[in-house]
Design a protein around this motif. Structure first.
Motif, mmCIF file in Angstrom:
data_model
loop_
_atom_site.group_PDB
_atom_site.id
_atom_site.type_symbol
_atom_site.label_atom_id
_atom_site.label_comp_id
_atom_site.label_asym_id
_atom_site.label_seq_id
_atom_site.Cartn_x
_atom_site.Cartn_y
_atom_site.Cartn_z
ATOM 1 N N GLY A 137 -5.178 9.135 -5.412
ATOM 2 C CA GLY A 137 -4.026 9.527 -4.614
ATOM 3 C C GLY A 137 -2.870 10.056 -5.416
ATOM 4 O O GLY A 137 -1.722 10.032 -4.959
ATOM 5 N N ALA A 138 -3.131 10.561 -6.631
ATOM 6 C CA ALA A 138 -2.067 11.170 -7.423
ATOM 7 C C ALA A 138 -1.504 12.370 -6.669
ATOM 8 O O ALA A 138 -2.248 13.131 -6.035
ATOM 9 C CB ALA A 138 -2.606 11.619 -8.782
ATOM 10 N N TRP A 183 -8.451 3.417 -14.578
ATOM 11 C CA TRP A 183 -8.457 4.294 -13.414
ATOM 12 C C TRP A 183 -7.133 4.988 -13.154
ATOM 13 O O TRP A 183 -7.085 5.969 -12.415
ATOM 14 C CB TRP A 183 -8.868 3.523 -12.158
ATOM 15 N N ASN A 184 -6.044 4.539 -13.747
ATOM 16 C CA ASN A 184 -4.751 5.086 -13.301
ATOM 17 C C ASN A 184 -4.449 6.476 -13.855
ATOM 18 O O ASN A 184 -3.843 7.293 -13.167
ATOM 19 C CB ASN A 184 -3.615 4.114 -13.623
ATOM 20 N N MET A 185 -4.831 6.753 -15.111
ATOM 21 C CA MET A 185 -4.660 8.086 -15.699
ATOM 22 C C MET A 185 -5.955 8.453 -16.405
ATOM 23 O O MET A 185 -6.007 8.543 -17.636
ATOM 24 C CB MET A 185 -3.487 8.091 -16.669
ATOM 25 N N PRO A 186 -7.027 8.658 -15.660
ATOM 26 C CA PRO A 186 -8.363 8.726 -16.270
ATOM 27 C C PRO A 186 -8.565 9.881 -17.232
ATOM 28 O O PRO A 186 -9.157 9.701 -18.301
ATOM 29 C CB PRO A 186 -9.298 8.833 -15.063
ATOM 30 N N HIS A 227 -6.262 7.705 0.092
ATOM 31 C CA HIS A 227 -5.451 8.240 1.187
ATOM 32 C C HIS A 227 -6.270 8.572 2.425
ATOM 33 O O HIS A 227 -5.710 8.859 3.483
ATOM 34 C CB HIS A 227 -4.625 9.456 0.741
ATOM 35 N N THR A 228 -7.611 8.486 2.313
ATOM 36 C CA THR A 228 -8.456 8.653 3.497
ATOM 37 C C THR A 228 -9.259 7.392 3.813
ATOM 38 O O THR A 228 -9.764 7.257 4.929
ATOM 39 C CB THR A 228 -9.448 9.813 3.293
ATOM 40 N N GLU A 229 -9.408 6.515 2.809
ATOM 41 C CA GLU A 229 -10.246 5.318 2.913
ATOM 42 C C GLU A 229 -11.710 5.681 3.145
ATOM 43 O O GLU A 229 -12.488 4.878 3.672
ATOM 44 C CB GLU A 229 -9.745 4.363 4.008
ATOM 45 N N GLU A 230 -12.095 6.872 2.746
ATOM 46 C CA GLU A 230 -13.465 7.343 2.907
ATOM 47 C C GLU A 230 -14.073 7.673 1.549
ATOM 48 O O GLU A 230 -13.354 7.946 0.580
ATOM 49 C CB GLU A 230 -13.483 8.587 3.801
ATOM 50 N N VAL A 231 -15.398 7.657 1.496
ATOM 51 C CA VAL A 231 -16.100 7.996 0.257
ATOM 52 C C VAL A 231 -15.869 9.472 -0.054
ATOM 53 O O VAL A 231 -16.152 10.342 0.772
ATOM 54 C CB VAL A 231 -17.603 7.704 0.380
ATOM 55 N N CYS A 232 -15.338 9.741 -1.243
ATOM 56 C CA CYS A 232 -15.069 11.126 -1.629
ATOM 57 C C CYS A 232 -16.027 11.629 -2.699
ATOM 58 O O CYS A 232 -16.079 12.828 -2.981
ATOM 59 C CB CYS A 232 -13.626 11.287 -2.105
ATOM 60 N N ALA A 275 -4.020 2.867 -5.548
ATOM 61 C CA ALA A 275 -5.319 3.467 -5.831
ATOM 62 C C ALA A 275 -6.490 2.916 -5.023
ATOM 63 O O ALA A 275 -7.462 3.623 -4.796
ATOM 64 C CB ALA A 275 -5.629 3.335 -7.321
ATOM 65 N N MET A 276 -6.408 1.662 -4.607
ATOM 66 C CA MET A 276 -7.569 1.076 -3.934
ATOM 67 C C MET A 276 -7.149 -0.140 -3.125
ATOM 68 O O MET A 276 -6.047 -0.682 -3.316
ATOM 69 C CB MET A 276 -8.648 0.703 -4.950
ATOM 70 N N LYS A 277 -8.021 -0.558 -2.251
ATOM 71 C CA LYS A 277 -7.704 -1.666 -1.343
ATOM 72 C C LYS A 277 -7.409 -2.943 -2.117
ATOM 73 O O LYS A 277 -6.461 -3.671 -1.796
ATOM 74 C CB LYS A 277 -8.865 -1.896 -0.374
ATOM 75 N N ARG A 278 -8.191 -3.246 -3.134
ATOM 76 C CA ARG A 278 -7.957 -4.488 -3.871
ATOM 77 C C ARG A 278 -6.611 -4.464 -4.588
ATOM 78 O O ARG A 278 -5.964 -5.497 -4.762
ATOM 79 C CB ARG A 278 -9.102 -4.763 -4.854
#
Length: 493
Positions: A105-106, A163-166, A38-43, A338-341
């Protein structure tokens, strides 16, 4: 390596791996950057394991199983350790939730519920383990002998989570493994590693012996080394069917045990007694849960042909009401993918659906005006069950509406898939739901929606996987059965 973590997430050693009871630097010194959708930045920036680190983790787990106290402890001792972990993690639910939201982005309104349930899985398996029949005796047909049937731990377990429900999926793997006496190597997705770090810290604080819980964060190459390592007795994997097939082939070559919870293309059969507005609301609100990124998602709605258009209109009316936006906004009802790809994958499937002749009735585009990987709730109508969008798992908020001539045709369409994970029958008649549910080749079925109880066994038929997770049945993949025939009288001379 600079320390970068999401706000309100406090991990002590993000630059290290947890191997053999110690936090150790990765051999290569490399790191993985986690990008928030949701920010497209490294968190977050965390350590990256290579093959040498993976082998070290396997060796530590092997030592813990072959020579450590964990497998020979009483079940009550192991159960108490799991309860200590659960209590520690209860105090860190806000951190787990913040990590979940930052990574994929949950929704902030959903994340605490999801991670809270995951924490309780540890406590639940402590109770299950203490009530399980680990050893039973029965008569033998061999004269003068009694049979003792003993359940023993399967050995070293590789727990590979998606990755969806880690957090939830990782605890569904490690909880039954640990209570059974198995050491575990956790390998989370590189996109969502933070929950596994918090779990490892809880294991350390709870006093689990060295090597019982290990953590390696890695990309595919190192993960493949984990699957191939002969020191791993059992692999528990949740993820794509393609990856599951590869793991099954590698494990089969050396007869390693596997549990595979894979993809789905789950049908929802709508019967004539279900009002269009009710069906439309349930279907629209289901496909937008976690932005459609759920393996059990009801992504194929099979409806009576003569009601196709009215149900489509009801779905569109409800999709228009869904508020898409920042997962941090408590009023948001669907966040980013969850991600760009993944966003690009969804766009590809939408283009394919249009090319193959399905009607794009609503959505189908990125959400304008929002930074991040946001995609509109999407409905395709007049979908043929042989189209790509009806056969392949999209893993996004894309629903296919498929007309059926009658109930028999609907069941035929429901089963016309390589998958068999989940299903639903929309009707107010429970007997009809039961009768149709028995005809659907899927591991799970619920009446009127994507309802799931993960304290019960969960898993799929066909290419949706092998084995079950959850409930008492979730212990079975982590156990080997041994039969001992012991003489009841004096040994013969």
């Amino acid at each position: 390596m600079a320390t970068v973590l999401p706000e309100n997430v406090n991990i002590k050693h993000p630059d290290k791996l947890f191997i053999g009871g110690e936090w150790v630097a990765p051999t290569s010194g490399d790191s993985i950057e986690v990008v928030s959708p949701h920010t497209e930045e490294v968190c977050a920036v965390i350590a990256e394991a290579n093959a040498d680190d993976v082998n070290a983790a396997v060796a530590a787990a092997r030592q813990a199983f072959d020579h450590g106290p964990w497998p020979t402890m009483s079940v009550s001792e192991r159960a108490n350790a799991l309860r200590r972990m659960a209590e520690i993690l209860r105090g860190r639910i806000p951190e787990l939730a913040a990590a979940f939201t930052a990574e994929i982005g949950a929704l902030s309104s959903f994340a605490p519920v999801a991670v809270g349930g995951a924490v309780e899985t540890l406590a639940a398996y402590a109770d299950i383990g203490e009530n399980y029949a680990w050893e039973t005796s029965r008569p033998s047909t061999v004269p003068g002998n009694t049979a003792h049937v003993i359940r023993e731990p399967v050995g070293v377990v590789a727990a590979i989570a998606p990755w969806n429900m880690p957090g939830a999926i990782m605890t569904q793997k490690i909880a039954p493994a640990l209570i059974s006496g198995c050491p575990v190597i956790m390998k989370p997705s590189p996109e969502t590693p933070l929950e596994a770090y918090i779990i490892a810290e809880a294991a350390e604080e709870a006093g689990l012996p060295a090597g019982v819980i290990n953590l390696v964060t890695a990309h595919r190459e190192a993960a493949d080394q984990l699957v191939q390592n002969p020191g791993v007795d059992k692999i528990s994997f949740t993820g794509s069917t393609a990856a599951g097939r590869h793991i099954a082939s590698v494990a089969g070559a050396r007869m390693a045990r596997v549990t595979l919870e894979l993809g789905g293309k789950s049908p929802a059969i709508v019967l004539d007694d279900m009002p269009a507005e009710v069906a439309g609301k349930i279907l629209a609100r289901t496909i937008t849960i976690l932005s459609g990124q759920v393996c059990a998602m009801l992504s194929r709605a099979i409806v009576p042909a003569h009601r196709h258009d009215e149900i489509a209109e009801a779905i569109i009316a409800e999709m228009k009401q869904v508020k898409v936006g920042s997962p941090l906004d408590p009023e948001t009802e669907m966040g980013p993918v969850a991600m760009k790809r993944q966003l690009e994958r969804i766009e590809h499937y939408v283009e394919t659906g249009i090319k193959e002749g399905a009607i794009l009735a609503y959505g189908g585009r990125r959400v304008e005006g929002l930074k991040g990987y946001y995609f509109e709730p999407t409905l395709f109508t007049n979908v043929d069950n042989k189209m790509t969008i009806a056969r392949e798992e999209i893993f996004g908020p894309v629903l296919s509406l498929i007309p059926a001539r009658d109930v028999d045709h609907a069941v035929e369409l429901a089963n016309e898939t390589e998958y068999g994970l989940n299903s639903s029958v929309f009707t107010n008649d429970a007997e009809a739901a039961y009768a149709i549910g028995r005809r659907i080749r899927a591991g799970n079925m619920a009446q009127n929606g994507m309802n799931a109880d993960f304290t019960l066994p969960f898993g799929g038929f066909k290419c949706s996987g092998i084995g079950r997770e959850g409930g008492v049945e979730g212990l079975t993949p982590y156990i080997e059965t041994k039969v001992m025939l012991l003489q009841t009288g004096e040994a013969a001379e």
